[in-house]
Design a protein around this motif. Structure first.
Motif, PDB file in Angstrom:
ATOM      1  N   ILE A 159       2.933   8.138  11.331  1.00 43.54           N
ATOM      2  CA  ILE A 159       2.930   9.173  10.293  1.00 43.54           C
ATOM      3  C   ILE A 159       2.363   8.694   8.961  1.00 43.54           C
ATOM      4  O   ILE A 159       1.921   9.510   8.143  1.00 43.54           O
ATOM      5  N   CYS A 160       2.346   7.407   8.695  1.00 45.14           N
ATOM      6  CA  CYS A 160       1.984   6.917   7.355  1.00 45.14           C
ATOM      7  C   CYS A 160       0.562   7.372   6.991  1.00 45.14           C
ATOM      8  O   CYS A 160      -0.386   7.079   7.707  1.00 45.14           O
ATOM      9  N   PRO A 161       0.411   8.091   5.863  1.00 48.57           N
ATOM     10  CA  PRO A 161      -0.921   8.603   5.512  1.00 48.57           C
ATOM     11  C   PRO A 161      -1.833   7.534   4.917  1.00 48.57           C
ATOM     12  O   PRO A 161      -3.021   7.767   4.740  1.00 48.57           O
ATOM     13  N   ARG A 165       0.824  -1.215   0.000  1.00 46.29           N
ATOM     14  CA  ARG A 165       0.000   0.000   0.000  1.00 46.29           C
ATOM     15  C   ARG A 165       0.862   1.270   0.000  1.00 46.29           C
ATOM     16  O   ARG A 165       0.337   2.370   0.145  1.00 46.29           O
ATOM     17  N   CYS A 166       2.163   1.110  -0.145  1.00 43.14           N
ATOM     18  CA  CYS A 166       3.064   2.262  -0.004  1.00 43.14           C
ATOM     19  C   CYS A 166       2.973   3.187  -1.217  1.00 43.14           C
ATOM     20  O   CYS A 166       3.023   2.738  -2.363  1.00 43.14           O
ATOM     21  N   ILE A 167       2.842   4.476  -0.972  1.00 41.11           N
ATOM     22  CA  ILE A 167       2.802   5.468  -2.063  1.00 41.11           C
ATOM     23  C   ILE A 167       4.125   6.239  -2.158  1.00 41.11           C
ATOM     24  O   ILE A 167       4.205   7.250  -2.854  1.00 41.11           O
ATOM     25  N   LEU A 168       5.133   5.788  -1.436  1.00 39.49           N
ATOM     26  CA  LEU A 168       6.490   6.352  -1.504  1.00 39.49           C
ATOM     27  C   LEU A 168       6.529   7.852  -1.187  1.00 39.49           C
ATOM     28  O   LEU A 168       7.298   8.605  -1.778  1.00 39.49           O
ATOM     29  N   CYS A 169       5.693   8.255  -0.249  1.00 39.18           N
ATOM     30  CA  CYS A 169       5.679   9.680   0.118  1.00 39.18           C
ATOM     31  C   CYS A 169       6.918  10.060   0.920  1.00 39.18           C
ATOM     32  O   CYS A 169       7.238  11.242   1.051  1.00 39.18           O
ATOM     33  N   GLY A 170       7.583   9.062   1.505  1.00 36.62           N
ATOM     34  CA  GLY A 170       8.810   9.335   2.245  1.00 36.62           C
ATOM     35  C   GLY A 170       8.590   9.943   3.627  1.00 36.62           C
ATOM     36  O   GLY A 170       9.555  10.340   4.283  1.00 36.62           O
ATOM     37  N   LEU A 171       7.355  10.022   4.092  1.00 37.04           N
ATOM     38  CA  LEU A 171       7.122  10.636   5.407  1.00 37.04           C
ATOM     39  C   LEU A 171       7.729   9.798   6.536  1.00 37.04           C
ATOM     40  O   LEU A 171       8.284  10.336   7.489  1.00 37.04           O
ATOM     41  N   CYS A 172       7.624   8.475   6.429  1.00 37.61           N
ATOM     42  CA  CYS A 172       8.210   7.628   7.485  1.00 37.61           C
ATOM     43  C   CYS A 172       9.729   7.747   7.479  1.00 37.61           C
ATOM     44  O   CYS A 172      10.368   7.716   8.540  1.00 37.61           O
ATOM     45  N   VAL A 173      10.304   7.919   6.292  1.00 38.06           N
ATOM     46  CA  VAL A 173      11.758   8.064   6.175  1.00 38.06           C
ATOM     47  C   VAL A 173      12.187   9.333   6.908  1.00 38.06           C
ATOM     48  O   VAL A 173      13.113   9.347   7.727  1.00 38.06           O
TER      49      VAL A 173
HETATM   50  S1  SF4 Z   1       4.801   6.932   5.158  1.00 37.52           S
HETATM   51 FE1  SF4 Z   1       6.351   5.477   4.429  1.00 37.52          FE
HETATM   52  S2  SF4 Z   1       5.253   3.535   4.341  1.00 37.52           S
HETATM   53 FE2  SF4 Z   1       3.688   5.132   4.416  1.00 37.52          FE
HETATM   54  S3  SF4 Z   1       3.230   5.572   2.257  1.00 37.52           S
HETATM   55 FE3  SF4 Z   1       4.802   7.019   2.891  1.00 37.52          FE
HETATM   56  S4  SF4 Z   1       6.761   6.032   2.288  1.00 37.52           S
HETATM   57 FE4  SF4 Z   1       5.174   4.431   2.274  1.00 37.52          FE
END
Ligand code: SF4
Ligand code: FES
Length: 234
Positions: A198-200, A144-152
């Protein structure tokens, strides 16, 4: 010197240094976004916040506000592009909302409703990435990852742990866990970490806590994404 710009015909004041998205949001205007979050440096990856500034397209989350800019956001053309981007994100992952515990609390789903996205229109990728259930309290569904990078960003900037990273590029880009085994259970991630909440979408989830909010009371049942967007996210 005037410190305001025009957004869809409305005057938007700003403090020098603010981005177009920040200023718009502070003035109560919604510009669709997925990878931007008020706590973190902008990422510029989802392109959902694309606006036209003096006729040229750009990401509102990274563009600095300048006096007198003419910004267009809520237009048929830009909303059409946003719908296409959302449809692409939906087919790239397994977003089977009826069985996802994030449904109703998911920024991707809520934004798709807001943009009146209907059927995806593209061929589904159906990724088959193994779910990581190795951690005692946290589950990862990479599909389900959208690669938003928020968790990073949350793990590196707030938790000081750098547990997540985005590896590969283009269609091969994917989220990885920084441990020798690649498993979350072999990291020092804790449920209280900022990265854990944090994951949206529905990738990083606390175990044994799904479906606790009754339908009708979930985050995006009670306020649409444009109304929620003006508040601080949890
Ligand atoms: S917060 Fe991390 S795990 Fe969640 S969608 Fe974004 S990159 Fe993927
Ligand atoms: S919110 Fe601006 S590119 Fe994602």
């Amino acid at each position: 010197m005037s410190t305001s710009f025009t957004l869809d015909g409305n005057d938007v004041p700003f403090t020098p240094g603010e981005t177009v998205l920040e200023a718009a949001r502070n003035a109560g205007h919604y510009i669709p976004h997925l990878c931007w979050h008020p706590e973190f440096s902008p990422h510029g990856s989802c392109r959902l916040c694309t606006v036209k500034v003096n006729g040229r397209p750009g990401a509102a989350c990274t563009l600095k506000a300048e006096p007198g800019q003419l910004v267009e956001s809520d237009t048929e053309e830009l909303n059409g592009h946003r719908k296409t981007l959302l449809q692409m994100l939906f087919v790239e992952g397994n977003h089977f909302c009826p069985s996802c515990e994030k449904s109703g609390n998911c920024l991707l789903q809520a934004t798709a409703y807001q943009m009146h996205m209907e059927g995806p229109h593209f061929e589904e990728f159906y990724p088959d990435r193994p779910v990581d259930a190795s951690h005692p309290h946290i589950l990862l569904d990479f599909n389900r990852c959208i690669l938003c990078g928020l968790c990073v960003r949350a793990s590196a900037e707030v938790d000081g742990k750098s547990i997540f990273a985005i590896a590969g590029n283009s269609l091969g880009a994917h989220l990885v866990v920084n441990s020798e085994s690649g498993k979350l259970g072999d990291t020092d991630m804790a449920l209280a970490d900022r990265a854990a909440s944090i994951c949206p979408v529905g990738v990083i989830l606390p175990k044994r806590r799904g479906f606790v909010i009754p339908i009708g009371e979930r985050r995006y049942d009670v306020a649409t994404v444009d109304q929620n967007g003006q508040q601080e996210l949890p």
